[in-house]
Design a protein around this motif. Structure first.
Motif, PDB file in Angstrom:
ATOM      1  N   SER A 151       0.839  -1.195   0.000  1.00  0.00           N
ATOM      2  CA  SER A 151       0.000   0.000   0.000  1.00  0.00           C
ATOM      3  C   SER A 151       0.876   1.247   0.000  1.00  0.00           C
ATOM      4  CB  SER A 151      -0.939   0.014   1.215  1.00  0.00           C
ATOM      5  OG  SER A 151      -0.209   0.060   2.419  1.00  0.00           O
ATOM      6  N   MET A 152       0.320   2.357  -0.447  1.00  0.00           N
ATOM      7  CA  MET A 152       1.080   3.593  -0.583  1.00  0.00           C
ATOM      8  C   MET A 152       1.713   4.020   0.737  1.00  0.00           C
ATOM      9  SD  MET A 152       2.150   5.922  -2.637  1.00  0.00           S
ATOM     10  CE  MET A 152       1.097   5.947  -4.093  1.00  0.00           C
ATOM     11  N   HIS A 153       1.006   3.789   1.826  1.00  0.00           N
ATOM     12  CA  HIS A 153       1.517   4.201   3.138  1.00  0.00           C
ATOM     13  C   HIS A 153       1.819   2.977   4.009  1.00  0.00           C
ATOM     14  CE1 HIS A 153       0.547   8.267   2.007  1.00  0.00           C
ATOM     15  NE2 HIS A 153      -0.686   7.896   1.716  1.00  0.00           N
ATOM     16  N   GLU A 209       9.261   3.918   3.496  1.00  0.00           N
ATOM     17  CA  GLU A 209      10.366   4.789   3.889  1.00  0.00           C
ATOM     18  C   GLU A 209      10.961   4.366   5.234  1.00  0.00           C
ATOM     19  OE1 GLU A 209       9.005   8.834   3.578  1.00  0.00           O
ATOM     20  OE2 GLU A 209       9.515   8.904   1.442  1.00  0.00           O
ATOM     21  N   THR A 255      11.869   6.539  -3.475  1.00  0.00           N
ATOM     22  CA  THR A 255      12.239   7.481  -2.419  1.00  0.00           C
ATOM     23  C   THR A 255      13.712   7.848  -2.563  1.00  0.00           C
ATOM     24  OG1 THR A 255      13.176   6.040  -0.691  1.00  0.00           O
ATOM     25  CG2 THR A 255      10.770   6.030  -0.921  1.00  0.00           C
TER      26      THR A 255
END
Length: 220
Positions: free
Chosen positions: A137-139, A143, A178
């Motif tokens: 998922s995007m989040h 990172e 990223t």
């Protein structure tokens, strides 16, 4: 996924140069559903786009809380399992894992927990390293996973290689990607890498290869 040993052997004649000994970048990853393995293969292509540099692709076995559960010495498919000696011998390292609650997966962490002897000897100190990850998922924590993967590399004294803003795919991506390293948004359907994600994987591989060449005989 193409075996890195076969790929290196096929390209050996082009890379042979008595004045430039072969430089080797270890692409080490854990992958459960194949997305991280796909990234590893693209990064390996980026590594081998630099003359005189070869990629050694390796993975790690599953671990289990059940003591009797063991893996065969050689996996049924894909690249061989990594050894501690692979770390000692490499001139650079690309480390990849899917996100597990914002952190690297346990099998990869377990492997690095066994590298104390390499740390004592400084076997990785001064060598370049980069990280990559996949998330559904995007989040999903790509990172934080990448940043957490940098910690053991910094303790080993490695030189961290990221992706600079001059790489336009980093600014245009609508999926993964990223400054800390390439990432892939796999989604529930385990979608293929986007064009931007591929470019970022190639970019990391190429930058690691160039750094490995520059740092091979350096002492920093």
């Amino acid at each position: 996924m193409a075996d890195s040993t076969q790929r290196a052997s096929e390209e050996a004649p082009r890379q042979a140069n008595p004045h430039n000994p072969r430089v080797e970048v270890l692409v080490l990853y854990y992958s459960r559903y194949g997305a991280t393995a796909t990234m590893a293969d693209v990064i390996a292509r980026g590594v081998e786009s630099v003359d005189g540099v070869v990629a050694k692709v390796r993975t790690v076995p599953e671990i289990s809380p059940v003591c009797e559960a063991t893996e065969d010495v050689i996996p049924a498919e894909g690249p061989p399992y990594a050894t501690i000696e692979d770390l000692r011998q490499c001139d650079g390292l690309a480390l990849g894992s899917p996100t597990h609650f914002g952190n690297m997966a346990a099998p990869l962490k377990h492997f690095f927990d066994q590298t104390t002897s390499v740390w004592f000897s400084g076997g990785l100190a001064g060598k370049p390293a980069g990280v990559f990850t996949t998330t559904s998922s995007m989040h999903g924590g790509h990172e934080t996973t990448l940043i957490s993967m940098l910690f053991p590399l910094l303790h080993h004294g490695m030189v961290i290689v990221g992706i600079p803003s001059q790489e336009t795919a980093l600014l245009k991506t609508k999926t993964g990607g990223t400054p800390y390293g390439p990432s892939h948004l796999s989604g529930e359907a385990n979608r293929t890498l986007s064009e931007e994600e591929k470019r970022l994987c190639l970019c990391l591989g190429k930058r690691l290869a160039k750094a490995a060449v520059a740092l091979k005989d350096a002492r920093i």
